[in-house]
Design an enzyme around this catalytic site. Structure first.
Site, PDB file in Angstrom:
ATOM      1  N   LYS A   1       3.546  -0.855  -7.794  1.00  0.00           N
ATOM      2  CA  LYS A   1       3.974   0.181  -8.741  1.00  0.00           C
ATOM      3  C   LYS A   1       5.454   0.058  -9.075  1.00  0.00           C
ATOM      4  CE  LYS A   1       0.897   2.992  -6.045  1.00  0.00           C
ATOM      5  NZ  LYS A   1       0.747   4.198  -5.222  1.00  0.00           N
TER       6      LYS A   1
ATOM      7  N   ARG B   1      -2.422  16.162  -0.802  1.00  0.00           N
ATOM      8  CA  ARG B   1      -3.090  16.138  -2.106  1.00  0.00           C
ATOM      9  C   ARG B   1      -4.582  16.249  -1.855  1.00  0.00           C
ATOM     10  NH1 ARG B   1      -0.989  10.738  -1.521  1.00  0.00           N
ATOM     11  NH2 ARG B   1       0.991  11.071  -2.508  1.00  0.00           N
TER      12      ARG B   1
ATOM     13  N   PRO C   1       1.784   7.282 -12.094  1.00  0.00           N
ATOM     14  CA  PRO C   1       1.214   6.025 -12.543  1.00  0.00           C
ATOM     15  C   PRO C   1       0.953   5.079 -11.372  1.00  0.00           C
ATOM     16  CG  PRO C   1       3.467   6.312 -13.357  1.00  0.00           C
ATOM     17  CD  PRO C   1       3.111   7.539 -12.625  1.00  0.00           C
ATOM     18  N   GLU C   2      -0.196   4.460 -11.378  1.00  0.00           N
ATOM     19  CA  GLU C   2      -0.529   3.454 -10.375  1.00  0.00           C
ATOM     20  C   GLU C   2      -0.470   2.087 -11.058  1.00  0.00           C
ATOM     21  OE1 GLU C   2      -3.971   4.664  -8.038  1.00  0.00           O
ATOM     22  OE2 GLU C   2      -3.724   6.711  -8.738  1.00  0.00           O
TER      23      GLU C   2
ATOM     24  N   HIS D   1      12.457  15.672 -21.324  1.00  0.00           N
ATOM     25  CA  HIS D   1      12.951  15.234 -20.013  1.00  0.00           C
ATOM     26  C   HIS D   1      13.589  13.846 -20.066  1.00  0.00           C
ATOM     27  CE1 HIS D   1      11.075  18.761 -18.353  1.00  0.00           C
ATOM     28  NE2 HIS D   1       9.937  18.417 -18.905  1.00  0.00           N
TER      29      HIS D   1
ATOM     30  N   ARG E   1      -6.378  -2.206  11.397  1.00  0.00           N
ATOM     31  CA  ARG E   1      -5.690  -0.914  11.526  1.00  0.00           C
ATOM     32  C   ARG E   1      -6.621   0.160  12.074  1.00  0.00           C
ATOM     33  NH1 ARG E   1      -0.263  -1.534   9.575  1.00  0.00           N
ATOM     34  NH2 ARG E   1      -0.297  -3.647   8.782  1.00  0.00           N
TER      35      ARG E   1
END
Length: 286
Positions: free
Chosen positions: A61, A266, A2-3, A95, A156
């Site tokens: 989050k 990912r 979840p974000e 779970h 950056r």
DNA sequence: CTGTGGTCCTGTATGC
DNA sequence: TGCATACAGGACCACA
């Protein structure tokens, strides 16, 4: 995982249920989700009994459930964590890891398949848990200093996508919404952030805020039963995603097949036509 | 200091 | 069908 939009959906769902409710009993069914409580699972459970929840809060989050005495239960959903509100006698989720009895036939459940997330007790953390002092404000925080964020991000050398995902720079953005924001802003995630002008960085951040705001009104994004709200219902934003999970399918702007490439264990999804990696620096002043 | 890669877990989908 | 492998929305920590 979840974000921000998914975590905010959970926070909003918990607010009317938790606020003002007293903790009658706590059962820890698996020790891992409370691993940050060094005194152990039993101590975690007994420490909470008799205390009362105030209104749940969120930064990025992270979620925290303040107690009226000034401490808080700090929570992170990790990749697969859920809060569920059920009757105490409702069938246990496969779970289910921690059960919190709140009286009036209400049981709060922390359910987590992969257990990357967890719960801990934050001493004095009701206002802002010290454990997350390093987490930057998110794009919906009224006290966010957008100008300072733009300046910081645009300085950056890291690839733009890594900057978006760095929770110490701006919090709440994860892999899905980073890819979606970059597509909306027509930027390539591998572009060094300081090759962009500050205005371009600002456009990317605005795109991230917009896409997350759109997701929020649809109850968040979910591909399967791993992300659900406190009632176990999925959001619908997955139908609105432009690049995430659409490898090989045509870009909604130009028809070019969406690319998927490995990124930090990912994947990144982008349109190779709309999102070019600039060969020359567009911001030579740096 | 900044930037990067590995690791913590379990489950599902896919391919041979 | 059985098995192996890849992959999954994150954060942290060690190291260069």
């Amino acid at each position: 995982m979840p974000e921000l939009p998914e975590v905010e959906t959970v926070r909003a769902g918990l607010a009317p249920v938790l606020t003002g409710r007293r903790i009658d009993a706590v059962r820890v069914l698996h020790p891992r989700p409370v691993r940050r409580h060094v005194a152990g699972p039993d101590a975690f459970a007994s420490a909470l009994v008799g205390r009362t929840f105030a209104a749940p809060r969120r930064r990025g989050k992270y979620l925290w459930l303040p107690l009226t005495d000034g401490d808080a239960v700090l929570a992170h959903l990790g990749m697969s964590g859920q809060f569920r509100v059920d009757a105490p006698d409702a069938p246990l989720q496969r779970h289910a890891r921690v059960l919190v009895d709140l009286g009036d036939g209400v049981q709060l459940r922390f359910v987590d398949q992969r257990m990357f997330g967890g719960l801990s007790i934050s001493t004095g953390g009701a206002e802002l848990p010290p454990e997350i002092a390093h987490i930057a404000r998110d794009l919906f925080d009224p006290e966010l200093d957008m100008d300072a964020l733009v300046e910081s991000a645009a300085s950056r050398r890291s690839p733009l996508k890594r900057v978006l995902l760095d929770q110490t720079i701006v919090s709440g953005i994860g892999n899905i919404y980073a890819d979606e924001a970059l597509w909306r802003a027509r930027e390539h995630g591998e572009t060094p952030a300081n090759d962009l002008t500050p205005d371009a960085v600002r456009r990317v951040l605005h795109a991230a805020r917009d896409v997350m705001a759109n997701a929020l009104v649809q109850g968040g994004t979910s591909f399967d039963a791993l992300y659900v709200n406190v009632n176990g219902e999925s959001g619908y934003f997955d139908r609105s995603l432009a690049v995430y999970g659409r490898a090989g399918q045509p870009c909604h702007r130009c028809g070019t097949p969406i690319s998927r490439v490995p990124f930090a264990n990912r994947s990144s999804h982008f349109c190779p036509q709309c999102q070019r990696k600039p060969r020359t620096r567009r911001n030579p002043s740096r």
